[in-house]
Write a protein that holds these residues in place. Structure first.
Motif, PDB file in Angstrom:
ATOM      1  N   VAL A  72       0.822  -1.203   0.000  1.00 25.40           N
ATOM      2  CA  VAL A  72       0.000   0.000   0.000  1.00 25.40           C
ATOM      3  C   VAL A  72       0.858   1.256   0.000  1.00 25.40           C
ATOM      4  CG1 VAL A  72      -1.596   1.352   1.421  1.00 25.40           C
ATOM      5  CG2 VAL A  72      -2.051  -1.051   0.994  1.00 25.40           C
ATOM      6  N   SER A  73       2.015   1.203   0.666  1.00 26.28           N
ATOM      7  CA  SER A  73       2.882   2.384   0.678  1.00 26.28           C
ATOM      8  C   SER A  73       3.348   2.738  -0.731  1.00 26.28           C
ATOM      9  CB  SER A  73       4.087   2.156   1.590  1.00 26.28           C
ATOM     10  OG  SER A  73       4.847   1.052   1.149  1.00 26.28           O
ATOM     11  N   SER A  74       3.535   1.732  -1.582  1.00 28.13           N
ATOM     12  CA  SER A  74       3.886   2.000  -2.977  1.00 28.13           C
ATOM     13  C   SER A  74       2.731   2.664  -3.707  1.00 28.13           C
ATOM     14  CB  SER A  74       4.258   0.697  -3.691  1.00 28.13           C
ATOM     15  OG  SER A  74       5.350   0.077  -3.075  1.00 28.13           O
ATOM     16  N   ALA A  75       1.516   2.248  -3.374  1.00 31.68           N
ATOM     17  CA  ALA A  75       0.336   2.847  -4.007  1.00 31.68           C
ATOM     18  C   ALA A  75       0.211   4.317  -3.638  1.00 31.68           C
ATOM     19  CB  ALA A  75      -0.915   2.084  -3.594  1.00 31.68           C
ATOM     20  N   LEU A  76       0.560   4.644  -2.398  1.00 26.44           N
ATOM     21  CA  LEU A  76       0.435   6.035  -1.941  1.00 26.44           C
ATOM     22  C   LEU A  76       1.460   6.949  -2.593  1.00 26.44           C
ATOM     23  CD1 LEU A  76      -0.372   5.473   1.838  1.00 26.44           C
ATOM     24  CD2 LEU A  76      -1.937   6.177   0.019  1.00 26.44           C
ATOM     25  N   ASP A  77       2.490   6.374  -3.208  1.00 28.16           N
ATOM     26  CA  ASP A  77       3.462   7.194  -3.939  1.00 28.16           C
ATOM     27  C   ASP A  77       2.801   7.910  -5.113  1.00 28.16           C
ATOM     28  OD1 ASP A  77       5.485   6.427  -2.241  1.00 28.16           O
ATOM     29  OD2 ASP A  77       6.241   4.837  -3.567  1.00 28.16           O
ATOM     30  N   TYR A  78       1.657   7.400  -5.583  1.00 29.51           N
ATOM     31  CA  TYR A  78       0.948   8.003  -6.720  1.00 29.51           C
ATOM     32  C   TYR A  78      -0.131   8.999  -6.272  1.00 29.51           C
ATOM     33  CZ  TYR A  78       3.126   4.287  -9.435  1.00 29.51           C
ATOM     34  OH  TYR A  78       4.039   3.452 -10.036  1.00 29.51           O
ATOM     35  N   TRP A  79      -0.281   9.153  -4.966  1.00 34.85           N
ATOM     36  CA  TRP A  79      -1.339  10.002  -4.420  1.00 34.85           C
ATOM     37  C   TRP A  79      -1.256  11.424  -4.964  1.00 34.85           C
ATOM     38  CZ3 TRP A  79      -5.444   8.430  -1.833  1.00 34.85           C
ATOM     39  CH2 TRP A  79      -6.256   9.400  -1.250  1.00 34.85           C
ATOM     40  N   PRO A  80      -2.388  12.074  -5.328  1.00 34.64           N
ATOM     41  CA  PRO A  80      -3.771  11.651  -5.102  1.00 34.64           C
ATOM     42  C   PRO A  80      -4.347  10.768  -6.212  1.00 34.64           C
ATOM     43  CG  PRO A  80      -3.777  13.870  -5.954  1.00 34.64           C
ATOM     44  CD  PRO A  80      -2.324  13.478  -5.798  1.00 34.64           C
ATOM     45  N   SER A  81      -3.581  10.472  -7.244  1.00 31.96           N
ATOM     46  CA  SER A  81      -4.075   9.548  -8.275  1.00 31.96           C
ATOM     47  C   SER A  81      -4.053   8.122  -7.732  1.00 31.96           C
ATOM     48  CB  SER A  81      -3.209   9.622  -9.526  1.00 31.96           C
ATOM     49  OG  SER A  81      -3.244  10.918 -10.087  1.00 31.96           O
ATOM     50  N   PRO A  82      -4.923   7.254  -8.229  1.00 36.47           N
ATOM     51  CA  PRO A  82      -4.838   5.850  -7.831  1.00 36.47           C
ATOM     52  C   PRO A  82      -3.596   5.225  -8.436  1.00 36.47           C
ATOM     53  CG  PRO A  82      -6.483   6.140  -9.543  1.00 36.47           C
ATOM     54  CD  PRO A  82      -6.041   7.514  -9.153  1.00 36.47           C
ATOM     55  N   PRO A  83      -3.078   4.170  -7.845  1.00 32.62           N
ATOM     56  CA  PRO A  83      -1.920   3.497  -8.436  1.00 32.62           C
ATOM     57  C   PRO A  83      -2.321   2.846  -9.760  1.00 32.62           C
ATOM     58  CG  PRO A  83      -2.831   2.179  -6.670  1.00 32.62           C
ATOM     59  CD  PRO A  83      -3.561   3.486  -6.634  1.00 32.62           C
ATOM     60  N   PRO A  84      -1.384   2.631 -10.641  1.00 26.16           N
ATOM     61  CA  PRO A  84      -1.709   2.041 -11.958  1.00 26.16           C
ATOM     62  C   PRO A  84      -2.421   0.696 -11.856  1.00 26.16           C
ATOM     63  CG  PRO A  84       0.547   2.867 -11.944  1.00 26.16           C
ATOM     64  CD  PRO A  84       0.043   2.965 -10.533  1.00 26.16           C
ATOM     65  N   TRP A  85      -2.155  -0.067 -10.808  1.00 26.09           N
ATOM     66  CA  TRP A  85      -2.783  -1.380 -10.645  1.00 26.09           C
ATOM     67  C   TRP A  85      -4.127  -1.290  -9.924  1.00 26.09           C
ATOM     68  CZ3 TRP A  85       1.855   0.217  -8.595  1.00 26.09           C
ATOM     69  CH2 TRP A  85       1.863   0.528  -7.228  1.00 26.09           C
ATOM     70  N   GLY A  86      -4.471  -0.093  -9.430  1.00 30.70           N
ATOM     71  CA  GLY A  86      -5.767   0.121  -8.796  1.00 30.70           C
ATOM     72  C   GLY A  86      -5.809  -0.321  -7.337  1.00 30.70           C
ATOM     73  N   TRP A  87      -6.822   0.171  -6.645  1.00 26.75           N
ATOM     74  CA  TRP A  87      -7.036  -0.201  -5.248  1.00 26.75           C
ATOM     75  C   TRP A  87      -7.857  -1.489  -5.182  1.00 26.75           C
ATOM     76  CZ3 TRP A  87      -4.328   2.340  -1.715  1.00 26.75           C
ATOM     77  CH2 TRP A  87      -3.928   3.659  -1.989  1.00 26.75           C
ATOM     78  N   THR A  88      -7.639  -2.271  -4.123  1.00 23.41           N
ATOM     79  CA  THR A  88      -8.404  -3.496  -3.927  1.00 23.41           C
ATOM     80  C   THR A  88      -9.087  -3.471  -2.561  1.00 23.41           C
ATOM     81  OG1 THR A  88      -6.665  -4.803  -2.855  1.00 23.41           O
ATOM     82  CG2 THR A  88      -6.684  -4.743  -5.281  1.00 23.41           C
ATOM     83  N   ALA A  89     -10.050  -4.373  -2.384  1.00 23.32           N
ATOM     84  CA  ALA A  89     -10.782  -4.435  -1.117  1.00 23.32           C
ATOM     85  C   ALA A  89      -9.855  -4.722   0.055  1.00 23.32           C
ATOM     86  CB  ALA A  89     -11.875  -5.502  -1.207  1.00 23.32           C
ATOM     87  N   ASP A  90      -8.847  -5.548  -0.160  1.00 22.72           N
ATOM     88  CA  ASP A  90      -7.926  -5.884   0.931  1.00 22.72           C
ATOM     89  C   ASP A  90      -7.020  -4.712   1.309  1.00 22.72           C
ATOM     90  OD1 ASP A  90      -8.952  -8.443   1.168  1.00 22.72           O
ATOM     91  OD2 ASP A  90      -7.506  -9.287  -0.254  1.00 22.72           O
ATOM     92  N   ASP A  91      -6.832  -3.765   0.383  1.00 22.63           N
ATOM     93  CA  ASP A  91      -5.992  -2.606   0.692  1.00 22.63           C
ATOM     94  C   ASP A  91      -6.548  -1.797   1.858  1.00 22.63           C
ATOM     95  OD1 ASP A  91      -4.108  -3.093  -1.283  1.00 22.63           O
ATOM     96  OD2 ASP A  91      -5.120  -1.841  -2.777  1.00 22.63           O
ATOM     97  N   LEU A  92      -7.860  -1.812   2.053  1.00 23.00           N
ATOM     98  CA  LEU A  92      -8.451  -0.999   3.111  1.00 23.00           C
ATOM     99  C   LEU A  92      -7.973  -1.423   4.491  1.00 23.00           C
ATOM    100  CD1 LEU A  92     -10.211  -0.021   0.744  1.00 23.00           C
ATOM    101  CD2 LEU A  92     -12.135   0.045   2.328  1.00 23.00           C
ATOM    102  N   ASP A  93      -7.619  -2.688   4.647  1.00 18.77           N
ATOM    103  CA  ASP A  93      -7.098  -3.157   5.935  1.00 18.77           C
ATOM    104  C   ASP A  93      -5.629  -2.792   6.133  1.00 18.77           C
ATOM    105  OD1 ASP A  93      -9.444  -4.343   6.932  1.00 18.77           O
ATOM    106  OD2 ASP A  93      -9.083  -6.156   5.758  1.00 18.77           O
ATOM    107  N   ARG A  94      -4.981  -2.299   5.071  1.00 15.65           N
ATOM    108  CA  ARG A  94      -3.549  -1.988   5.166  1.00 15.65           C
ATOM    109  C   ARG A  94      -3.248  -0.498   5.020  1.00 15.65           C
ATOM    110  NH1 ARG A  94      -3.516  -6.871   1.924  1.00 15.65           N
ATOM    111  NH2 ARG A  94      -3.337  -5.640   0.018  1.00 15.65           N
ATOM    112  N   LEU A  95      -4.291   0.314   4.919  1.00 17.58           N
ATOM    113  CA  LEU A  95      -4.065   1.750   4.816  1.00 17.58           C
ATOM    114  C   LEU A  95      -3.491   2.287   6.131  1.00 17.58           C
ATOM    115  CD1 LEU A  95      -7.334   2.847   2.975  1.00 17.58           C
ATOM    116  CD2 LEU A  95      -5.008   2.886   2.032  1.00 17.58           C
ATOM    117  N   PRO A  96      -2.581   3.249   6.067  1.00 16.13           N
ATOM    118  CA  PRO A  96      -1.985   3.775   7.296  1.00 16.13           C
ATOM    119  C   PRO A  96      -2.973   4.635   8.074  1.00 16.13           C
ATOM    120  CG  PRO A  96      -1.232   5.025   5.389  1.00 16.13           C
ATOM    121  CD  PRO A  96      -2.047   3.884   4.851  1.00 16.13           C
ATOM    122  N   ALA A  97      -2.641   4.898   9.336  1.00 18.48           N
ATOM    123  CA  ALA A  97      -3.501   5.744  10.165  1.00 18.48           C
ATOM    124  C   ALA A  97      -3.466   7.194   9.684  1.00 18.48           C
ATOM    125  CB  ALA A  97      -3.070   5.659  11.625  1.00 18.48           C
TER     126      ALA A  97
END
Length: 201
Positions: free
Chosen positions: A4-29
């Protein structure tokens, strides 16, 4: 699986591979720029993170009142809860306002989401910012997942109006079974009789 930390490198755009349902359990505080509780109220709709805006008192009052009223009448095998995710698919994890779920699932305090087979009813309290999601997108997805009962609660001059839907097994779509002003009386998913004008506050 991508971190997920790699996905946040693209913030505020979504990561190229997209968000998944399981990512919600790994989002930082914290948010990408250190914002506290940035991801506290977020759901995943068709692969997009949707941030829920601050709610009006009507919304909070409906959630609390419906939960209390439903639990007062619910049989032992089910329980009403509020604002917990339902994982509908790889890229679909909405957070309904009110749910009636299996009591065994509700007793597990470590759960972060439920699956459609554990859910008997979902209810959405419509807010101005969520009209399209609550009236169109979410009901379609709940029906597609096989959740048998859906309620949509609208604010009518400060009073609730509840639109009650039931899944038609022949079409896989919801059919409207009633529009309830003042009193909500239905036989399913269990016998329910709620005075909407006197919901617990």
């Amino acid at each position: 699986m991508t971190d997920v930390s790699s996905a946040l490198d693209y913030w505020p755009s979504p990561p190229p591979w997209g968000w998944t349902a399981d990512d919600l359990d790994r989002l930082p505080a914290e948010g990408p720029n250190g914002e506290p509780d940035f991801f506290k109220h977020v759901e995943l709709i068709d692969g997009a993170l949707v941030f829920m805006s601050p709610q009006k008192r009507f919304h909070e009052r409906m959630l609390f009142g419906l939960r209390v009223a439903l639990n007062a009448q619910a049989p032992d095998h089910v329980a009403a809860i509020i604002e917990m995710d339902v994982k509908l698919g790889h890229r679909m994890r909405p957070c309904p306002d009110v749910l009636v779920i299996d009591a065994q699932a509700a007793d597990d305090d470590d759960r972060t989401f439920y699956t459609p087979d554990e859910v008997h009813l979902v209810a959405e309290v419509v807010s101005p910012e969520s009209e399209d999601r609550d009236r169109k997108t979410k009901p379609f997805r709940y029906a597609e997942a096989g959740i048998a009962h859906f309620w949509r609660v609208e604010n009518n001059d400060g009073g609730p109006v509840v639109y009650v839907y039931e899944l038609d097994p022949a079409t896989g779509a919801y059919g409207l079974t009633g529009i309830h002003h003042g009193r909500l009386t239905v036989p399913v998913p269990f016998p329910i009789d709620i005075d909407l004008d006197k919901l617990p506050r």
